[in-house]
Each structure stands twice: as structure tokens, then as C-alpha cells.
Scaffold this motif. Structure first.
Motif, PDB file in Angstrom:
ATOM      1  N   PRO A 183       0.817  -1.211   0.000  1.00 17.29           N
ATOM      2  CA  PRO A 183       0.000   0.000   0.000  1.00 17.29           C
ATOM      3  C   PRO A 183       0.852   1.262   0.000  1.00 17.29           C
ATOM      4  O   PRO A 183       1.848   1.366   0.720  1.00 17.29           O
ATOM      5  N   VAL A 184       0.469   2.226  -0.816  1.00 17.65           N
ATOM      6  CA  VAL A 184       1.106   3.541  -0.815  1.00 17.65           C
ATOM      7  C   VAL A 184       0.291   4.453   0.091  1.00 17.65           C
ATOM      8  O   VAL A 184      -0.888   4.710  -0.167  1.00 17.65           O
ATOM      9  N   LYS A 185       0.925   4.942   1.156  1.00 19.64           N
ATOM     10  CA  LYS A 185       0.243   5.809   2.107  1.00 19.64           C
ATOM     11  C   LYS A 185       0.282   7.270   1.689  1.00 19.64           C
ATOM     12  O   LYS A 185      -0.612   8.052   2.016  1.00 19.64           O
ATOM     13  N   LYS A 186       1.351   7.633   0.969  1.00 22.50           N
ATOM     14  CA  LYS A 186       1.490   9.036   0.575  1.00 22.50           C
ATOM     15  C   LYS A 186       2.435   9.130  -0.607  1.00 22.50           C
ATOM     16  O   LYS A 186       3.387   8.360  -0.728  1.00 22.50           O
ATOM     17  N   TYR A 187       2.139  10.081  -1.494  1.00 24.30           N
ATOM     18  CA  TYR A 187       3.040  10.417  -2.603  1.00 24.30           C
ATOM     19  C   TYR A 187       3.085  11.931  -2.723  1.00 24.30           C
ATOM     20  O   TYR A 187       2.061  12.608  -2.556  1.00 24.30           O
ATOM     21  N   TYR A 188       4.245  12.472  -3.048  1.00 30.30           N
ATOM     22  CA  TYR A 188       4.312  13.888  -3.413  1.00 30.30           C
ATOM     23  C   TYR A 188       5.578  14.172  -4.209  1.00 30.30           C
ATOM     24  O   TYR A 188       6.582  13.459  -4.076  1.00 30.30           O
ATOM     25  N   PRO A 189       5.523  15.211  -5.066  1.00 33.56           N
ATOM     26  CA  PRO A 189       6.736  15.655  -5.736  1.00 33.56           C
ATOM     27  C   PRO A 189       7.623  16.331  -4.709  1.00 33.56           C
ATOM     28  O   PRO A 189       7.152  17.155  -3.917  1.00 33.56           O
ATOM     29  N   GLU A 190       8.899  15.994  -4.695  1.00 26.81           N
ATOM     30  CA  GLU A 190       9.786  16.492  -3.656  1.00 26.81           C
ATOM     31  C   GLU A 190      10.369  17.856  -4.016  1.00 26.81           C
ATOM     32  O   GLU A 190       9.997  18.469  -5.017  1.00 26.81           O
ATOM     33  N   TYR A 191      11.313  18.304  -3.186  1.00 31.62           N
ATOM     34  CA  TYR A 191      11.833  19.663  -3.308  1.00 31.62           C
ATOM     35  C   TYR A 191      12.520  19.926  -4.647  1.00 31.62           C
ATOM     36  O   TYR A 191      12.324  20.961  -5.271  1.00 31.62           O
ATOM     37  N   ALA A 192      13.320  18.963  -5.107  1.00 31.26           N
ATOM     38  CA  ALA A 192      14.118  19.190  -6.314  1.00 31.26           C
ATOM     39  C   ALA A 192      13.334  18.830  -7.566  1.00 31.26           C
ATOM     40  O   ALA A 192      12.410  18.008  -7.540  1.00 31.26           O
ATOM     41  N   ALA A 193      13.696  19.444  -8.675  1.00 29.00           N
ATOM     42  CA  ALA A 193      13.080  19.117  -9.961  1.00 29.00           C
ATOM     43  C   ALA A 193      13.309  17.647 -10.291  1.00 29.00           C
ATOM     44  O   ALA A 193      14.416  17.127 -10.155  1.00 29.00           O
ATOM     45  N   GLY A 194      12.232  16.984 -10.722  1.00 31.77           N
ATOM     46  CA  GLY A 194      12.330  15.576 -11.101  1.00 31.77           C
ATOM     47  C   GLY A 194      12.314  14.596  -9.958  1.00 31.77           C
ATOM     48  O   GLY A 194      12.367  13.385 -10.184  1.00 31.77           O
ATOM     49  N   LYS A 195      12.229  15.091  -8.725  1.00 32.65           N
ATOM     50  CA  LYS A 195      12.319  14.219  -7.557  1.00 32.65           C
ATOM     51  C   LYS A 195      10.933  13.897  -7.015  1.00 32.65           C
ATOM     52  O   LYS A 195      10.067  14.771  -6.938  1.00 32.65           O
ATOM     53  N   HIS A 196      10.754  12.633  -6.618  1.00 31.49           N
ATOM     54  CA  HIS A 196       9.467  12.156  -6.128  1.00 31.49           C
ATOM     55  C   HIS A 196       9.682  11.305  -4.883  1.00 31.49           C
ATOM     56  O   HIS A 196      10.750  10.718  -4.700  1.00 31.49           O
ATOM     57  N   GLU A 197       8.656  11.224  -4.060  1.00 32.14           N
ATOM     58  CA  GLU A 197       8.721  10.398  -2.852  1.00 32.14           C
ATOM     59  C   GLU A 197       7.466   9.552  -2.734  1.00 32.14           C
ATOM     60  O   GLU A 197       6.351  10.054  -2.885  1.00 32.14           O
ATOM     61  N   VAL A 198       7.675   8.275  -2.449  1.00 31.39           N
ATOM     62  CA  VAL A 198       6.592   7.333  -2.201  1.00 31.39           C
ATOM     63  C   VAL A 198       6.774   6.767  -0.799  1.00 31.39           C
ATOM     64  O   VAL A 198       7.859   6.287  -0.444  1.00 31.39           O
ATOM     65  N   VAL A 199       5.726   6.839   0.003  1.00 30.32           N
ATOM     66  CA  VAL A 199       5.751   6.323   1.370  1.00 30.32           C
ATOM     67  C   VAL A 199       4.838   5.106   1.431  1.00 30.32           C
ATOM     68  O   VAL A 199       3.635   5.213   1.148  1.00 30.32           O
ATOM     69  N   THR A 200       5.401   3.969   1.773  1.00 28.24           N
ATOM     70  CA  THR A 200       4.610   2.741   1.861  1.00 28.24           C
ATOM     71  C   THR A 200       4.204   2.480   3.308  1.00 28.24           C
ATOM     72  O   THR A 200       4.681   3.129   4.238  1.00 28.24           O
ATOM     73  N   GLY A 201       3.311   1.521   3.498  1.00 30.69           N
ATOM     74  CA  GLY A 201       2.750   1.260   4.811  1.00 30.69           C
ATOM     75  C   GLY A 201       3.727   0.600   5.763  1.00 30.69           C
ATOM     76  O   GLY A 201       4.755   0.042   5.364  1.00 30.69           O
ATOM     77  N   HIS A 202       3.397   0.660   7.048  1.00 35.05           N
ATOM     78  CA  HIS A 202       4.215   0.043   8.092  1.00 35.05           C
ATOM     79  C   HIS A 202       4.034  -1.471   8.046  1.00 35.05           C
ATOM     80  O   HIS A 202       2.919  -1.981   7.942  1.00 35.05           O
ATOM     81  N   ARG A 203       5.165  -2.167   8.125  1.00 36.42           N
ATOM     82  CA  ARG A 203       5.174  -3.630   8.068  1.00 36.42           C
ATOM     83  C   ARG A 203       6.141  -4.191   9.104  1.00 36.42           C
ATOM     84  O   ARG A 203       7.079  -3.507   9.523  1.00 36.42           O
ATOM     85  N   PRO A 204       5.975  -5.471   9.496  1.00 32.04           N
ATOM     86  CA  PRO A 204       7.014  -6.133  10.291  1.00 32.04           C
ATOM     87  C   PRO A 204       8.343  -6.111   9.539  1.00 32.04           C
ATOM     88  O   PRO A 204       8.385  -5.989   8.307  1.00 32.04           O
ATOM     89  N   SER A 205       9.432  -6.257  10.265  1.00 30.12           N
ATOM     90  CA  SER A 205      10.762  -5.909   9.763  1.00 30.12           C
ATOM     91  C   SER A 205      11.153  -6.589   8.453  1.00 30.12           C
ATOM     92  O   SER A 205      11.529  -5.915   7.481  1.00 30.12           O
ATOM     93  N   ILE A 206      11.080  -7.903   8.384  1.00 32.84           N
ATOM     94  CA  ILE A 206      11.551  -8.591   7.181  1.00 32.84           C
ATOM     95  C   ILE A 206      10.633  -8.294   6.006  1.00 32.84           C
ATOM     96  O   ILE A 206      11.094  -8.031   4.884  1.00 32.84           O
ATOM     97  N   ARG A 207       9.336  -8.278   6.268  1.00 35.67           N
ATOM     98  CA  ARG A 207       8.413  -7.966   5.175  1.00 35.67           C
ATOM     99  C   ARG A 207       8.634  -6.533   4.672  1.00 35.67           C
ATOM    100  O   ARG A 207       8.554  -6.275   3.469  1.00 35.67           O
ATOM    101  N   ALA A 208       8.919  -5.604   5.577  1.00 35.44           N
ATOM    102  CA  ALA A 208       9.185  -4.227   5.156  1.00 35.44           C
ATOM    103  C   ALA A 208      10.390  -4.165   4.233  1.00 35.44           C
ATOM    104  O   ALA A 208      10.369  -3.474   3.207  1.00 35.44           O
ATOM    105  N   ALA A 209      11.463  -4.879   4.574  1.00 35.22           N
ATOM    106  CA  ALA A 209      12.654  -4.884   3.724  1.00 35.22           C
ATOM    107  C   ALA A 209      12.360  -5.564   2.386  1.00 35.22           C
ATOM    108  O   ALA A 209      12.798  -5.090   1.325  1.00 35.22           O
TER     109      ALA A 209
END
Length: 446
Positions: A183-209
Motif C-alpha cells: 500500500p502507498v500511504k502518501k506520494y508527493y513531488p519532492e523539493y528538487a526538480a524531477g524528484k518524487h517520494e513514495v511512502v509505503t505502509g508500516h510492516r514487520p521488519s523482514i516484510r518491510a525490507a
């Protein structure tokens, strides 16, 4: 919440012909062997042979010839069937994440995924279950006919205009991740031109990696489908960076970082932060593991350059985000800001969790929180407050790692020495090329 995604064997009904067996080497690069779908059961039960040497190649693709492994020697990729996903960006293809085992079927001591599982068990013996989220930053760009590059949007600075040209590409990434149960919890264009950020959901450690690995593969693959290129490099262009902020909470019956009596962290939470700060220089070698990483870790550019912590402080190494007023316990966490996407996520998490556990076991107390940008303080004021500079180069970080007994203990001597060897070969390759560049420039001047 469990570390696994499913019970396995979905590939039998997924209309796939190839299954990519994914693993991450000491360099942080994602590698794969692929098997035909009808042989997946055999791969799960018996493993797939792979050379030990794969773990000795640095990020530049050069083998550490002085390393622990020679041309002779094999281990086995053991795919984890609970991690299977059909890949929405690759026709008739799926993927699984892998452990690496010896030919006798024992966990290989050099396997990063097994290392994370080991420190996870140590925390569980204390009744603590780590829950993780990654904030991944990347750039989208085009390669022009003259060999130059053009960032896909030129606005930057969080402008809505930065979302327009890449809208379909970002939707494609979000949809592809959702199809893989990420799941994507948040997306936004970041500070620099061409830069983007995707924030995924919280998961247990191995699954998160695992899901962070799948995210990297997804972003790069979907970008190519849209005739773009992507990069997670920490300093890909002038005046631009990519980070990978790692959010951590610890759970028992509830969130043990949460302090219901007042604002801020619990006693265990403060001890965890103290352990991270105490081991910070060595952690950089695991979480910011390329020469390019240290072009990002500089003062006053929204990354981290100093060993400090603070509530909502985006220039601190450890930030304590403001909790959600509707769920203070569930949203209490710490954020480690020095990491980037060139890290092997299993090793970065192993180091972070071990550092926090070290703080808990030693009952460390963190220094006073910092409520200002540490880069705005004078050098004498930082000295008075015991605010140290993070390593300025990969070489300095590796020296700190080599001297850190906490990291040596959690990784084990074989993985510890293999990792140091691979990363020192990366650093030496960089310094040799830098010296050649300097000589060439000086010949032109003199």
C-alpha cells in the motif's frame, strides 16, 4: 501483523512462466536468478545454486579479489514462497525474495536477510516486535540524443505543476505496488526538480525490507514502460538528493515507544534513540554505503549531518515525528534520516535494530533533544552540546564500522568482514578515480 504475505503456492494459479528469485548483495544491488514456473516447487524445497562470489562484487561491479571467497564455492538461494508476487509490469512473470543457505541447508552466515531475522529474534526474546516503514525518494529523467539528461519536470519545490508531466507514470507505480499488496500511504513531488517520494505502509521488519526491494524494482520497471529512466542514487544531480528515511516503532501488547503520561518517547524509546546515536558513525557505513552517499549527508539540505535527535527536526539524525492526534500510540515512532536507497535494506535494518537494542540493554540515556537546525549553531555551541559530525566520507564510516563491536556481534565475523571488504573495495575504486581526475585537471592548469 506477520512478516509473511501469504501461505505460498499462488504461483500455481498466477499464469506466470518465469519466477524471478530476488536477493540483495553486500553492494546493495538487487540480483536475480529466474526459474521456470513448473520448477518453483523444486526450488523451494531444494534451493537454486549460486556462486558465493556474487556477494563479493561491489557497487561498481568489481570483485573484491582480496575477499573471503574464491572462484570455488556455491550456496543455494532458498525462495520464500510467502513472498510470491505476480509482477504487473513484466508479462507472465513473478518474483520471490530469497534466503541464502549453505549446501547443507543451514542459513549462510553471509546472508543479509538471515542476519535481519536473527536480530528480530533477539528483540522478540525481549517481547519486542519491530514495525518498519520506508520513505523512498527517487528521480525520473530522460536521456537525450546528445548523451545529456533532462529531469522530467523542472518545477520542483513541491509544486503541483511537478505532478502533471509524470502523473500517468506515478499512477502506474502506485497501481503496480497495490497489485503486489504494497500500500502507498502518501506520494508527493519532492523539493528538487524531477524528484518524487513514495511512502509505503508500516510492516514487520523482514516484510518491510522485502517490500522495499520490490518497490525499487517496480519504480525502475514502470518508469521504463513510460519511456523514462529512474534513479535512487543519493546525489544524482547538482542541488538534488535522494534519501530513504526509515521509520521504526516497537510493539508488545502496545507500542512500547509510546509514553501515555506525557508527550515524547517512553523510557525504552529514549534508550533506543540513545543506542542509535551512540552507534551512529558505524550505522552510516550500513545505511549510507556508497561514496556518493556522503555528497548527500551535508548540513542544511534536509538530510542529516550531525549526531543529534529532536522532535519534528528534519535536520536531526533521528527525528521524532508529530503523532497523529487521533492515534497517538499507533503513530509514535522514530525516523532515521541518514539512510539512502543504495543500502542493502536487510543490513541497514539489522544495524539500526541492533543499535537500538544496544541502547536498551545498556540503559543509555540520550542527550537533550535539539529544537533547532544543528547547522545553524556555531562550532563551539555544537561542541558544548556534544553534537558530533557524522562521517564525511565512506572511508571514515567504514573505519567507524570496523571499530564497532555492536555491529560486529550482530552481523557475525564472516558477514562483518565480507561487508567491510566489499565496501573498502568500493571506496578504493572511488579514490583511485578521483586521483586520476585531479591529475588530469592539474595538467590542464599547469
Amino acid at each position: 501483523m506477520t512478516d509473511t504475505n501469504s501461505t505460498g503456492d499462488e504461483w500455481m494459479d498466477a499464469s506466470v512462466d518465469l519466477v524471478r528469485l530476488l536477493f540483495v548483495t553486500q553492494s546493495g544491488a538487487v540480483r536475480t536468478h529466474a526459474v521456470e514456473a513448473s520448477t518453483v516447487d523444486a526450488a523451494v524445497s531444494s534451493g537454486v545454486p549460486v556462486s558465493e562470489l556474487v556477494q563479493t562484487y561491489n557497487a561498481l561491479g568489481r570483485r573484491d579479489k582480496d575477499g573471503r571467497f574464491d572462484a570455488a564455492g556455491e550456496v543455494r538461494l532458498r525462495p520464500d514462497p510467502s513472498t510470491f508476487r505476480a509482477l504487473p509490469y513484466a508479462d507472465r512473470t513473478g518474483a520471490m525474495l530469497c534466503d541464502i543457505e549453505t549446501l547443507d541447508g543451514d542459513p549462510w552466515t553471509v546472508d543479509p536477510r538471515s542476519s535481519l531475522r536473527s536480530v528480530k529474534r533477539d528483540l522478540e526474546h525481549k517481547g519486542l516486535s519491530p514495525v518498519i516503514a520506508f520513505e523512498s525518494e527517487f528521480h525520473l529523467f530522460e536521456r537525450l540524443e546528445d548523451g545529456e539528461t533532462r529531469r522530467v519536470d523542472e518545477r520542483g519545490a513541491y509544486a503541483t505543476a511537478s505532478t502533471r508531466e509524470t502523473h500517468e507514470t506515478i499512477l502506474g507505480i502506485v497501481d503496480a505496488l497495490a497489485t503486489q499488496d504494497i500500500p502507498v500511504k502518501k506520494y508527493y513531488p519532492e523539493y528538487a526538480a524531477g524528484k518524487h517520494e513514495v511512502v509505503t505502509g508500516h510492516r514487520p521488519s523482514i516484510r518491510a525490507a522485502d517490500e522495499h526491494v520490490l518497490l525499487r524494482e517496480t519504480v525502475e520497471s514502470v518508469a521504463r514502460l513510460h519511456d523514462y529512466h529512474s534513479t535512487f542514487v543519493p546525489k544524482p544531480f547538482d542541488n538534488s538528493t535522494n534519501g530513504c528515511h526509515i521509520h521504526i516503532s516497537l510493539w508488545d501488547d502496545g507500542n512500547v515507544l509510546y509514553n501515555p503520561a506525557r508527550e515524547g518517547l517512553s523510557r525504552i524509546g529514549r534508550q533506543f534513540v540513545a543506542g542509535v546515536l551512540d552507534n551512529a558513525p558505524a550505522l552510516c557505513a550500513l545505511a549510507a554505503p556508497t561514496a556518493n552517499s556522503y555528497a548527500r549527508l551535508r548540513p542544511q539540505i534536509g538530510a542529516a549531518a550531525f549526531v543529534c535527535w529532536g522532535q519534528e527536526n528534519r535536520e536531526a539524525l533521528v527525528r521524532i515525528p508529530a503523532p497523529d492526534p487521533d492515534d497517538s500510540e499507533g503513530s509514535t515512532r522514530l525516523e532515521f534520516r541518514a539512510a539512502d536507497n543504495t543500502a542493502n535494506p536487510y543490513l541497514a535494518l539489522t544495524g539500526l535494530l541492533a543499535a537500538g537494542l544496544d541502547g536498551i540493554q545498556r540503559e543509555l540515556e540520550p542527550p537533550e533533544q535539539l529544537g533547532v537546525d544543528p547547522g545553524s549553531l556555531s562550532a563551539s555551541e555544537r561542541t558544548r552540546r556534544d553534537i558530533d559530525r557524522l562521517p564525511r566520507t565512506l572511508g571514515q564510516a567504514l573505519d567507524a564500522l570496523a571499530a564497532n563491536e555492536t555491529m560486529r556481534d550482530v552481523l557475525g565475523s564472516e558477514l562483518f568482514e565480507t561487508y567491510l571488504g566489499v565496501k573498502r573495495s568500493h571506496w578504493e575504486s572511488f579514490t583511485r578515480s578521483a586521483n586520476s581526475w585531479q591529475r588530469d585537471r592539474l595538467r590542464r592548469v599547469y
